[in-house]
Scaffold this motif. Structure first.
Motif, PDB file in Angstrom:
ATOM      1  N   GLU A  95       2.242  -9.289   0.493  1.00 30.96           N
ATOM      2  CA  GLU A  95       1.507  -8.742   1.633  1.00 30.96           C
ATOM      3  C   GLU A  95       0.384  -7.808   1.202  1.00 30.96           C
ATOM      4  OE1 GLU A  95       4.875  -8.960   5.152  1.00 30.96           O
ATOM      5  OE2 GLU A  95       4.571  -7.046   4.124  1.00 30.96           O
ATOM      6  N   SER A  96       0.429  -7.377  -0.048  1.00 31.11           N
ATOM      7  CA  SER A  96      -0.627  -6.516  -0.584  1.00 31.11           C
ATOM      8  C   SER A  96      -1.696  -7.312  -1.304  1.00 31.11           C
ATOM      9  CB  SER A  96      -0.015  -5.490  -1.552  1.00 31.11           C
ATOM     10  OG  SER A  96       1.000  -4.740  -0.927  1.00 31.11           O
ATOM     11  N   PRO A 120       1.759 -12.237   6.312  1.00 30.08           N
ATOM     12  CA  PRO A 120       0.676 -11.397   6.833  1.00 30.08           C
ATOM     13  C   PRO A 120       0.209 -10.387   5.789  1.00 30.08           C
ATOM     14  CG  PRO A 120       2.771 -10.722   7.755  1.00 30.08           C
ATOM     15  CD  PRO A 120       3.026 -12.003   7.025  1.00 30.08           C
ATOM     16  N   ARG A 121      -1.073 -10.175   5.692  1.00 31.74           N
ATOM     17  CA  ARG A 121      -1.613  -9.238   4.707  1.00 31.74           C
ATOM     18  C   ARG A 121      -1.636  -7.831   5.311  1.00 31.74           C
ATOM     19  NH1 ARG A 121      -6.972 -12.319   3.001  1.00 31.74           N
ATOM     20  NH2 ARG A 121      -6.783 -13.046   5.144  1.00 31.74           N
ATOM     21  N   LEU A 122      -0.457  -7.238   5.351  1.00 25.85           N
ATOM     22  CA  LEU A 122      -0.300  -5.908   5.944  1.00 25.85           C
ATOM     23  C   LEU A 122      -0.504  -4.791   4.938  1.00 25.85           C
ATOM     24  CD1 LEU A 122       2.853  -6.449   8.205  1.00 25.85           C
ATOM     25  CD2 LEU A 122       0.452  -6.515   8.876  1.00 25.85           C
ATOM     26  N   GLY A 123      -0.673  -5.136   3.670  1.00 25.55           N
ATOM     27  CA  GLY A 123      -0.747  -4.112   2.647  1.00 25.55           C
ATOM     28  C   GLY A 123       0.644  -3.625   2.284  1.00 25.55           C
ATOM     29  N   ALA A 124       0.684  -2.535   1.523  1.00 25.91           N
ATOM     30  CA  ALA A 124       1.951  -1.968   1.081  1.00 25.91           C
ATOM     31  C   ALA A 124       2.291  -0.737   1.900  1.00 25.91           C
ATOM     32  CB  ALA A 124       1.868  -1.596  -0.395  1.00 25.91           C
ATOM     33  N   TYR A 125       3.577  -0.381   1.914  1.00 27.78           N
ATOM     34  CA  TYR A 125       3.953   0.905   2.473  1.00 27.78           C
ATOM     35  C   TYR A 125       3.326   1.998   1.612  1.00 27.78           C
ATOM     36  CZ  TYR A 125       7.423  -1.185   5.579  1.00 27.78           C
ATOM     37  OH  TYR A 125       8.042  -1.911   6.575  1.00 27.78           O
ATOM     38  N   PRO A 130       4.121   8.644   4.135  1.00 32.50           N
ATOM     39  CA  PRO A 130       3.628   9.801   4.887  1.00 32.50           C
ATOM     40  C   PRO A 130       3.193   9.406   6.289  1.00 32.50           C
ATOM     41  CG  PRO A 130       1.918   8.982   3.441  1.00 32.50           C
ATOM     42  CD  PRO A 130       3.151   8.172   3.133  1.00 32.50           C
ATOM     43  N   ALA A 131       2.992  10.402   7.139  1.00 34.32           N
ATOM     44  CA  ALA A 131       2.421  10.129   8.464  1.00 34.32           C
ATOM     45  C   ALA A 131       1.074   9.442   8.262  1.00 34.32           C
ATOM     46  CB  ALA A 131       2.249  11.433   9.226  1.00 34.32           C
ATOM     47  N   GLY A 132       0.812   8.434   9.045  1.00 30.52           N
ATOM     48  CA  GLY A 132      -0.443   7.708   8.921  1.00 30.52           C
ATOM     49  C   GLY A 132      -0.351   6.462   8.080  1.00 30.52           C
ATOM     50  N   CYS A 133       0.810   6.129   7.539  1.00 36.49           N
ATOM     51  CA  CYS A 133       0.982   4.882   6.788  1.00 36.49           C
ATOM     52  C   CYS A 133       0.774   3.708   7.744  1.00 36.49           C
ATOM     53  CB  CYS A 133       2.376   4.838   6.171  1.00 36.49           C
ATOM     54  SG  CYS A 133       2.833   3.243   5.448  1.00 36.49           S
ATOM     55  N   VAL A 134      -0.233   2.899   7.474  1.00 36.41           N
ATOM     56  CA  VAL A 134      -0.634   1.835   8.404  1.00 36.41           C
ATOM     57  C   VAL A 134       0.482   0.801   8.566  1.00 36.41           C
ATOM     58  CG1 VAL A 134      -2.272  -0.042   8.806  1.00 36.41           C
ATOM     59  CG2 VAL A 134      -3.075   2.166   7.931  1.00 36.41           C
ATOM     60  N   LYS A 135       1.104   0.413   7.473  1.00 38.23           N
ATOM     61  CA  LYS A 135       2.154  -0.604   7.554  1.00 38.23           C
ATOM     62  C   LYS A 135       3.350  -0.072   8.347  1.00 38.23           C
ATOM     63  CE  LYS A 135       4.542  -4.018   4.692  1.00 38.23           C
ATOM     64  NZ  LYS A 135       4.678  -4.557   3.321  1.00 38.23           N
ATOM     65  N   SER A 136       3.696   1.196   8.122  1.00 37.12           N
ATOM     66  CA  SER A 136       4.789   1.804   8.880  1.00 37.12           C
ATOM     67  C   SER A 136       4.490   1.780  10.365  1.00 37.12           C
ATOM     68  CB  SER A 136       5.009   3.258   8.441  1.00 37.12           C
ATOM     69  OG  SER A 136       5.417   3.342   7.109  1.00 37.12           O
ATOM     70  N   ARG A 137       3.279   2.185  10.716  1.00 37.46           N
ATOM     71  CA  ARG A 137       2.919   2.265  12.128  1.00 37.46           C
ATOM     72  C   ARG A 137       2.900   0.887  12.773  1.00 37.46           C
ATOM     73  NH1 ARG A 137       1.043   6.551  14.559  1.00 37.46           N
ATOM     74  NH2 ARG A 137       2.849   7.329  13.444  1.00 37.46           N
ATOM     75  N   THR A 138       2.431  -0.116  12.046  1.00 34.48           N
ATOM     76  CA  THR A 138       2.396  -1.482  12.581  1.00 34.48           C
ATOM     77  C   THR A 138       3.803  -1.968  12.916  1.00 34.48           C
ATOM     78  OG1 THR A 138       0.408  -1.980  11.289  1.00 34.48           O
ATOM     79  CG2 THR A 138       1.687  -3.848  12.098  1.00 34.48           C
ATOM     80  N   PHE A 139       4.735  -1.778  11.983  1.00 37.74           N
ATOM     81  CA  PHE A 139       6.110  -2.200  12.205  1.00 37.74           C
ATOM     82  C   PHE A 139       6.753  -1.355  13.296  1.00 37.74           C
ATOM     83  CE2 PHE A 139      10.516  -2.762   9.968  1.00 37.74           C
ATOM     84  CZ  PHE A 139      10.918  -3.626  10.968  1.00 37.74           C
ATOM     85  N   GLN A 140       6.495  -0.056  13.270  1.00 41.08           N
ATOM     86  CA  GLN A 140       7.097   0.830  14.267  1.00 41.08           C
ATOM     87  C   GLN A 140       6.663   0.437  15.679  1.00 41.08           C
ATOM     88  OE1 GLN A 140       6.148   4.962  13.696  1.00 41.08           O
ATOM     89  NE2 GLN A 140       7.939   5.684  14.811  1.00 41.08           N
ATOM     90  N   LEU A 401      13.350  -2.588   4.613  1.00 38.42           N
ATOM     91  CA  LEU A 401      12.527  -2.638   5.822  1.00 38.42           C
ATOM     92  C   LEU A 401      11.737  -3.934   5.877  1.00 38.42           C
ATOM     93  CD1 LEU A 401      11.302   1.068   5.762  1.00 38.42           C
ATOM     94  CD2 LEU A 401      12.883   0.070   7.425  1.00 38.42           C
ATOM     95  N   ASN A 402      11.261  -4.411   4.719  1.00 36.48           N
ATOM     96  CA  ASN A 402      10.524  -5.683   4.690  1.00 36.48           C
ATOM     97  C   ASN A 402      11.389  -6.845   5.163  1.00 36.48           C
ATOM     98  OD1 ASN A 402       7.992  -4.849   3.790  1.00 36.48           O
ATOM     99  ND2 ASN A 402       8.612  -4.879   1.649  1.00 36.48           N
ATOM    100  N   LEU A 403      12.651  -6.874   4.760  1.00 33.64           N
ATOM    101  CA  LEU A 403      13.516  -7.991   5.140  1.00 33.64           C
ATOM    102  C   LEU A 403      13.915  -7.933   6.610  1.00 33.64           C
ATOM    103  CD1 LEU A 403      15.897  -8.399   2.060  1.00 33.64           C
ATOM    104  CD2 LEU A 403      13.825  -9.676   2.619  1.00 33.64           C
ATOM    105  N   MET A 404      13.976  -6.760   7.196  1.00 33.90           N
ATOM    106  CA  MET A 404      14.329  -6.670   8.610  1.00 33.90           C
ATOM    107  C   MET A 404      13.125  -6.921   9.523  1.00 33.90           C
ATOM    108  SD  MET A 404      17.447  -4.027   9.226  1.00 33.90           S
ATOM    109  CE  MET A 404      16.974  -2.523   8.406  1.00 33.90           C
ATOM    110  N   ARG A 405      11.911  -6.799   9.002  1.00 30.11           N
ATOM    111  CA  ARG A 405      10.725  -7.010   9.829  1.00 30.11           C
ATOM    112  C   ARG A 405      10.464  -8.499  10.023  1.00 30.11           C
ATOM    113  NH1 ARG A 405       6.987  -5.785   6.582  1.00 30.11           N
ATOM    114  NH2 ARG A 405       5.917  -7.794   6.584  1.00 30.11           N
ATOM    115  N   GLN A 406      10.556  -8.943  11.263  1.00 35.19           N
ATOM    116  CA  GLN A 406      10.410 -10.356  11.599  1.00 35.19           C
ATOM    117  C   GLN A 406       8.945 -10.748  11.788  1.00 35.19           C
ATOM    118  OE1 GLN A 406      13.376 -12.453  11.714  1.00 35.19           O
ATOM    119  NE2 GLN A 406      13.745 -10.591  10.526  1.00 35.19           N
ATOM    120  N   PRO A 407       8.642 -12.057  11.844  1.00 30.66           N
ATOM    121  CA  PRO A 407       7.249 -12.479  11.993  1.00 30.66           C
ATOM    122  C   PRO A 407       6.544 -11.887  13.209  1.00 30.66           C
ATOM    123  CG  PRO A 407       8.607 -14.346  11.353  1.00 30.66           C
ATOM    124  CD  PRO A 407       9.548 -13.212  11.630  1.00 30.66           C
TER     125      PRO A 407
END
Length: 449
Positions: A95-96, A120-125, A130-140, A401-407
């Motif tokens: 994804e990175s 999906p090219r979501l980048g890395a955690y 930290p607050a503002g992590c784009v991948k974290s926010r997308t999944f959240q 977290l990667n394995l629990m995140r579905q398409p």
């Protein structure tokens, strides 16, 4: 026939010899066995990246991203070592990468194949989440959408067994949603609060503060107080303070003179007690006080003494005051540490507990047959007490977290290696959302706990 087929699809979690693992954004499931390196594909979601790549049920996956899977082990101290962690890390790398390609080594009957899955090219955690992590926010945000869509009209997230489990599940899901801090979720959060408090505010407690819901009521009373307290603190809406006070008082009433609890009204296990309730009661009381309620200091002290007697020199909290070991101590240890943090008491004890959690980060999902609360309370406690350890913990569990995140960016369940029975009672899809949503919420730290 259908019953036999269903049994064949279920992993023997308690023995630890078999584990079912979601394929994350690939879309599907695989099964691993103790001592084996290949993972058998047991399900492929239609129209998923895995399906488009040609992955089939029955295929045996032996590598991901060019890395051959090591053997799976049921040893809980090894964390996710084996196919699950290797696949989760490979997904992170793919994804990175600009290509978004993940190469899977697959054995199909006697043939060996290499399949290319587009992720999906979501980048890395971000390192340390930290607050503002784009991948974290997308999944959240995907998890929050899942929670809002799956909430019942009356405000609950429905479990698989009874009203007490409904209450417990609702509180955990509500905490995850509340942790996002998005005003757009206020309606869903308010409906959850109304369900837990009930329209008349009795919080499922009669005039004698005895539950009228049945089941494992002490569990439900504790988390009801936690969610409603966090809701009051976050929103400033004091409508539910009387309900929180009823829960806090009911826990006092249901505790023995010596400070012990059971699952419900009686103290089982030959009177030895069940200190997973002690530690959750402490956290419920601490949050209730923070929200504006009064707590019984004598009850607090008696219950805390039971926890002290159960806490080893290493900081882990045993099943009860006997020498029962620490194999599933994460939820007890973490909720006790959080209670002391919220109330700002006993810094040496809570830091010793956090030290156990940090040292045993790889086994936090092994928790009193309810792996979810080990990960939820454990991540919260590390965030509050030892930020450096929390960052290391989050980095170490990125694969999970990667394995629990579905398409579709929802969450699906990845349990512990051993005893997941309690999560089944709560409904695994809801549990997955509660775990992932709560862990990711620690980046913003908007909850009192």
């Amino acid at each position: 026939f259908l019953a036999l087929a269903l049994c064949a699809l279920l992993a023997d979690d308690k023995a630890g010899t078999v584990q079912d693992i979601p394929l994350g954004p690939l879309g599907g499931w695989m099964r691993v066995r103790d001592g084996e390196s290949e993972a058998e594909v047991t399900a492929v979601k239609p129209e998923s990246p895995a399906a488009r790549a040609g992955l089939l049920v029955g295929d045996r996956v032996f590598s991901a991203g060019g890395e051959t899977f090591p053997n799976h082990t049921k040893n809980i101290d090894a964390g996710g070592a084996g196919p699950e962690e290797e696949l989760g890390q490979a997904i992170e790398r793919a994804e990175s990468d600009d290509s978004g390609e993940l190469m899977l080594g697959v054995r199909r009957a006697e043939e060996e194949l290499e399949l290319t899955v587009l992720v999906p090219r979501l980048g890395a955690y971000a390192e340390g989440f930290p607050a503002g992590c784009v991948k974290s926010r997308t999944f959240q945000d995907g998890i929050c959408a899942q929670l809002v869509a799956s909430q019942e009209a009356d405000g609950r997230w429905r479990a698989t067994t009874g009203i007490s489990a409904d209450r417990y599940t609702t509180a955990l899901c509500g905490i995850a949603l509340l942790g996002r801090g998005d005003p757009n979720h206020l309606d869903a959060l308010g409906r959850a609060a109304k369900f837990l408090a009930q329209p008349n505010g009795d919080a499922f407690l009669n005039d004698e503060l005895a539950p009228h819901g049945g089941g494992l009521d002490n569990w439900a009373i504790c988390v009801t107080a936690m969610y409603l307290s966090e809701y009051v603190i976050a929103t400033g809406d004091e409508t539910y303070l009387p309900s929180v006070q009823r829960c806090a008082d009911a826990l006092v009433k249901r505790m023995t003179e010596s400070g012990r609890f059971g699952h419900a009204g009686s103290v089982g296990y030959g009177g030895k007690g069940l200190n997973i309730i002690n530690t959750q009661a402490q956290l419920a009381w601490a949050l209730a006080e923070r929200a504006g309620c009064e707590i019984d200091q004598e009850a607090w002290d008696k219950s805390l003494n039971e926890i002290r007697l159960s806490t080893g020199d290493n900081g882990g909290v045993r099943y009860w005051t006997l020498q029962t070991g620490y194999s599933d101590a994460s939820a007890r240890t973490a909720s006790a540490a959080l209670a002391l943090f919220v109330r700002d008491e006993e810094p040496e004890l809570r830091e010793r507990m956090a030290g156990w959690l940090s040292k045993n980060s790889t086994r936090l999902r092994e928790a009193h047959a309810v792996g979810s609360i080990g990960m939820i309370y454990g991540t919260f406690a590390l965030r509050c007490i030892d930020e450096k350890a929390w960052r290391g913990h989050m980095d170490g569990w990125a694969w999970y977290l990667n394995l629990m995140r579905q398409p579709d960016l929802s969450a699906d369940y990845l349990g512990s290696k051993r005893n997941n029975g309690g999560d089944s009672y709560l409904r695994k899809r809801h549990v997955a959302a509660a775990i992932c949503g709560s862990m990711l919420a620690t980046g913003d730290a908007k909850l009192a706990m």
